[in-house]
Design a protein around this motif. Structure first.
Motif, short mmCIF file in Angstrom:
data_model
loop_
_atom_site.label_atom_id
_atom_site.label_comp_id
_atom_site.label_asym_id
_atom_site.label_seq_id
_atom_site.Cartn_x
_atom_site.Cartn_y
_atom_site.Cartn_z
N PHE A 159 -4.19 -14.68 -3.58
CA PHE A 159 -4.73 -13.79 -2.32
C PHE A 159 -3.73 -13.41 -0.93
O PHE A 159 -4.53 -12.46 -0.65
N GLN A 160 -3.20 -14.69 -1.04
CA GLN A 160 -2.03 -13.45 0.21
C GLN A 160 -1.75 -12.02 -0.55
O GLN A 160 -1.88 -11.06 0.53
N LEU A 161 -1.13 -12.39 -1.64
CA LEU A 161 -0.30 -11.41 -2.16
C LEU A 161 -1.48 -9.94 -2.43
O LEU A 161 -1.50 -8.93 -2.13
N THR A 162 -2.53 -10.21 -2.60
CA THR A 162 -4.13 -9.18 -2.89
C THR A 162 -4.13 -9.01 -1.28
O THR A 162 -4.45 -7.40 -1.34
N THR A 163 -4.71 -9.73 -0.30
CA THR A 163 -4.68 -8.67 1.09
C THR A 163 -3.46 -8.10 0.79
O THR A 163 -4.40 -6.88 1.76
N ALA A 164 -2.10 -8.02 1.12
CA ALA A 164 -1.07 -7.01 1.61
C ALA A 164 -0.88 -6.14 0.54
O ALA A 164 -1.38 -4.79 1.58
N ASN A 165 -1.87 -6.43 -0.59
CA ASN A 165 -1.70 -5.29 -1.68
C ASN A 165 -3.09 -4.00 -1.20
O ASN A 165 -2.77 -3.19 -1.22
N TYR A 166 -4.07 -4.69 -0.62
CA TYR A 166 -4.51 -4.31 0.21
C TYR A 166 -4.93 -3.19 1.22
O TYR A 166 -5.57 -2.19 1.17
N ILE A 167 -4.08 -3.81 2.13
CA ILE A 167 -4.12 -3.07 3.56
C ILE A 167 -2.37 -2.54 2.52
O ILE A 167 -2.82 -1.14 3.61
N GLU A 168 -1.75 -2.57 2.13
CA GLU A 168 -0.52 -1.39 2.12
C GLU A 168 0.10 0.14 1.90
O GLU A 168 -0.01 0.94 2.32
N HIS A 169 -1.52 0.30 1.57
CA HIS A 169 -1.64 1.21 0.59
C HIS A 169 -2.76 1.66 0.31
O HIS A 169 -3.71 3.29 -0.06
N TYR A 170 -3.73 1.55 1.34
CA TYR A 170 -5.51 1.43 1.14
C TYR A 170 -5.83 3.12 1.54
O TYR A 170 -5.59 4.15 2.48
N GLY A 171 -6.61 3.53 0.56
CA GLY A 171 -6.78 4.63 0.35
C GLY A 171 -6.02 5.62 0.42
O GLY A 171 -6.00 7.40 0.29
N LEU A 172 -5.21 5.72 0.03
CA LEU A 172 -3.48 7.06 -0.45
C LEU A 172 -3.42 7.00 -1.39
O LEU A 172 -3.36 6.30 -2.95
N LEU A 173 -3.37 8.42 -1.72
CA LEU A 173 -3.42 8.63 -3.47
C LEU A 173 -1.86 10.03 -3.53
O LEU A 173 -1.47 11.05 -2.81
N ARG A 174 -1.00 9.58 -4.55
CA ARG A 174 -0.34 10.84 -5.16
C ARG A 174 -0.69 11.41 -5.82
O ARG A 174 -0.99 11.50 -6.53
N ARG A 175 -0.69 12.69 -5.31
CA ARG A 175 -1.18 14.11 -6.18
C ARG A 175 -0.72 14.22 -7.51
O ARG A 175 0.70 13.96 -7.53
N THR A 176 -1.74 14.34 -8.54
CA THR A 176 -1.11 15.36 -9.32
C THR A 176 -0.45 16.58 -9.07
O THR A 176 -2.10 16.93 -9.18
N GLU A 177 0.06 16.95 -9.85
CA GLU A 177 0.84 18.24 -10.02
C GLU A 177 0.34 18.81 -11.23
O GLU A 177 -0.19 18.92 -12.27
N ALA A 178 0.75 20.53 -11.13
CA ALA A 178 -0.29 21.06 -12.26
C ALA A 178 -0.07 20.88 -13.77
O ALA A 178 -0.21 21.26 -14.88
N ASP A 179 1.33 20.69 -13.86
CA ASP A 179 1.97 20.15 -15.39
C ASP A 179 1.48 18.49 -15.67
O ASP A 179 2.12 18.55 -16.37
N GLY A 180 0.39 18.21 -14.56
CA GLY A 180 0.39 16.92 -15.54
C GLY A 180 1.17 15.52 -14.50
O GLY A 180 0.35 14.54 -14.75
N ARG A 181 2.52 15.69 -14.45
CA ARG A 181 3.01 14.44 -13.73
C ARG A 181 2.18 14.58 -11.55
O ARG A 181 2.06 15.01 -11.02
N VAL A 182 2.86 13.20 -11.05
CA VAL A 182 2.34 12.41 -10.39
C VAL A 182 3.57 12.91 -10.19
O VAL A 182 4.40 12.35 -9.91
N GLU A 183 3.38 13.12 -8.69
CA GLU A 183 4.07 13.39 -7.39
C GLU A 183 4.76 12.00 -7.19
O GLU A 183 4.71 11.45 -7.02
N ARG A 184 6.31 12.72 -6.82
CA ARG A 184 7.00 11.83 -6.34
C ARG A 184 6.78 10.45 -5.37
O ARG A 184 5.92 11.13 -4.55
N THR A 185 7.31 9.17 -5.25
CA THR A 185 6.11 7.93 -4.05
C THR A 185 7.37 8.53 -2.42
O THR A 185 8.77 8.75 -2.86
N GLU A 186 7.11 8.61 -1.85
CA GLU A 186 7.28 9.37 -0.60
C GLU A 186 6.46 7.82 0.79
O GLU A 186 5.67 7.62 0.45
N PRO A 187 7.43 8.27 1.66
CA PRO A 187 6.91 6.92 3.12
C PRO A 187 5.80 7.22 2.95
O PRO A 187 5.40 6.09 3.28
N ARG A 188 5.01 8.45 2.30
CA ARG A 188 3.81 8.79 3.61
C ARG A 188 2.43 8.13 2.25
O ARG A 188 1.19 8.09 2.56
#
Length: 391
Positions: free
Chosen positions: A262-291
């Motif tokens: 559950f400690q790992l689950t908690t880390a996952n929870y806080i590490e990306h809370y609410g952040l989203l990589r957008r899907t481009e017009a060609d259907g591909r998800v944008e590359r992972t960036e620091p933001r």
């Protein structure tokens, strides 16, 4: 993404944290601290002091020490990565964590304790198991066979050997998308998230390894299966402990492992809370960036977790070793280190009050960059004055 101010290139780079990493070897003593104090002052409170330290005192230390935003210059990174000192610290920690986990089981089984005392040892041993997973994360990202095997070994005590498969091949691929069970959504409390993340991570690991074995032309039920390899180590360890300490130790091991995982689950929870990589017009998800990750530079907790909190750089450059991970000026920043954020996350109303406005500010009120809990999306958009996704 802009980096923090670089050091003067005319001055030879010296890693000021180099020898501090050796202190990470003291982390397993958390398990022994409570029992030592309990022997001197036989009060159950003594057994709870390590838990109180991690979840209450460590966040205050982080606030007192502040953040370190210094970065190694890029021309010094190859030297840092090649320096065997940093690897030896992680190698040495593997047997120490194993020993601490076994000690926790022995102490709980051989010492007459109240139920509250037993719970304290379960949680303390589980915290050590959480550090096992953190170390497995660092080692499991590396290419060498030794480090990958050490990752499997250190993940085995808590029966979490599927982690490297799920994390490396699944989470890093799908991070900050609605498809990722290990990326939390805005408006999703940790308890709801855990019910989605924990079984979802295991299913994804199973599917990924089954697919790999099929492509390689190997039978799934064989020793080539990287799910089964650490699982067999776990079975051997738990069977040995049951033969030594009695079958009742299995209850302790299950509870301590559940808290560790559950400690790992908690880390996952806080590490990306609410952040989203957008899907481009060609259907591909944008590359992972620091933001696409929340970051923290708080000194004490970063030392304890091998710079895991510099998570923005880790996801953008997953092969970087802990000693060379960087701070970025313009990425989402947590208000405390992981230990403090863990404690807040366990109280969802407090978490939402602290983090939702920060999330909106981090994405500059762009709703297309927010991973919403589907049922709370409309209410959250109204509350924060957000407009709908652009068409």
């Amino acid at each position: 993404m802009s980096l923090a101010t670089a050091p003067d290139p005319a001055v030879p780079y010296v890693d000021r944290k180099r020898h501090a990493w050796v202190l990470s070897l003291l982390v397993p003593t958390l398990v022994g601290l409570g029992p030592v104090l309990y022997r001197a002052w036989p009060m159950t409170l003594m057994l709870w002091l390590p838990v109180i330290f991690v979840y209450c005192v460590a966040p205050l230390i982080d606030l007192a020490l502040g953040a370190d935003t210094s970065n190694p210059p890029e021309d010094a990174v190859p030297q840092l990565e090649a320096d065997p000192f940093y690897r030896r610290v992680t190698y040495a920690l593997v047997p120490l964590l194993w020993g601490a986990f076994v000690y926790g089981a022995w102490f709980c089984m051989r010492t007459p304790l109240t139920w509250a005392g037993q719970l304290a040892i379960v949680m303390t041993t589980g915290m050590v198991g959480g550090f096992c997973i953190n170390l497995g994360h660092e080692l499991g990202h590396k290419k060498s066979k030794l480090e990958r095997w050490l990752a499997r070994i250190v993940l085995a005590p808590t029966f979490y050997g599927h982690f490297t498969i799920e994390h490396n091949r699944g989470h890093h691929r799908d991070v900050a998308t609605a498809a990722d069970p290990a990326s939390s959504r805005m408006g999703e409390g940790i308890w709801r998230f855990a019910l989605r993340e924990m079984p979802g991570a295991f299913r994804r690991a199973w599917q990924l390894e089954r697919a790999r074995m099929k492509v390689d032309g190997l039978p799934f039920w064989s020793l080539h299966n990287e799910l089964l390899q650490p699982a067999l180590i776990t079975v051997a360890l738990w069977t040995t402990l049951a033969a030594w300490l009695g079958p009742q130790v299995l209850v302790f091991l299950l509870l301590a492992s559940l808290w560790a995982n559950f400690q790992l689950t908690t880390a996952n929870y806080i590490e990306h809370y609410g952040l989203l990589r957008r899907t481009e017009a060609d259907g591909r998800v944008e590359r992972t960036e620091p933001r696409h990750s929340w970051n923290s530079n708080h000194l004490f907790s970063n030392w304890a977790v091998f710079h895991l909190q510099r998570h923005s750089d880790h996801h953008a450059h997953p092969m970087r070793r802990y000693q060379s991970l960087r701070h970025f000026d313009d990425v989402p920043q947590l208000p405390n280190g992981y230990f403090g954020m863990f404690t807040i996350a366990y109280f969802p109303p407090l978490w939402f009050a602290l983090m939702d406005a920060r999330l909106v500010a981090a994405v500059h009120s762009d709703a297309s960059r927010i991973n919403f809990h589907p049922r709370r999306r409309a209410a959250l958009m109204r509350r924060h004055g957000l407009v709908d996704f652009p068409t």
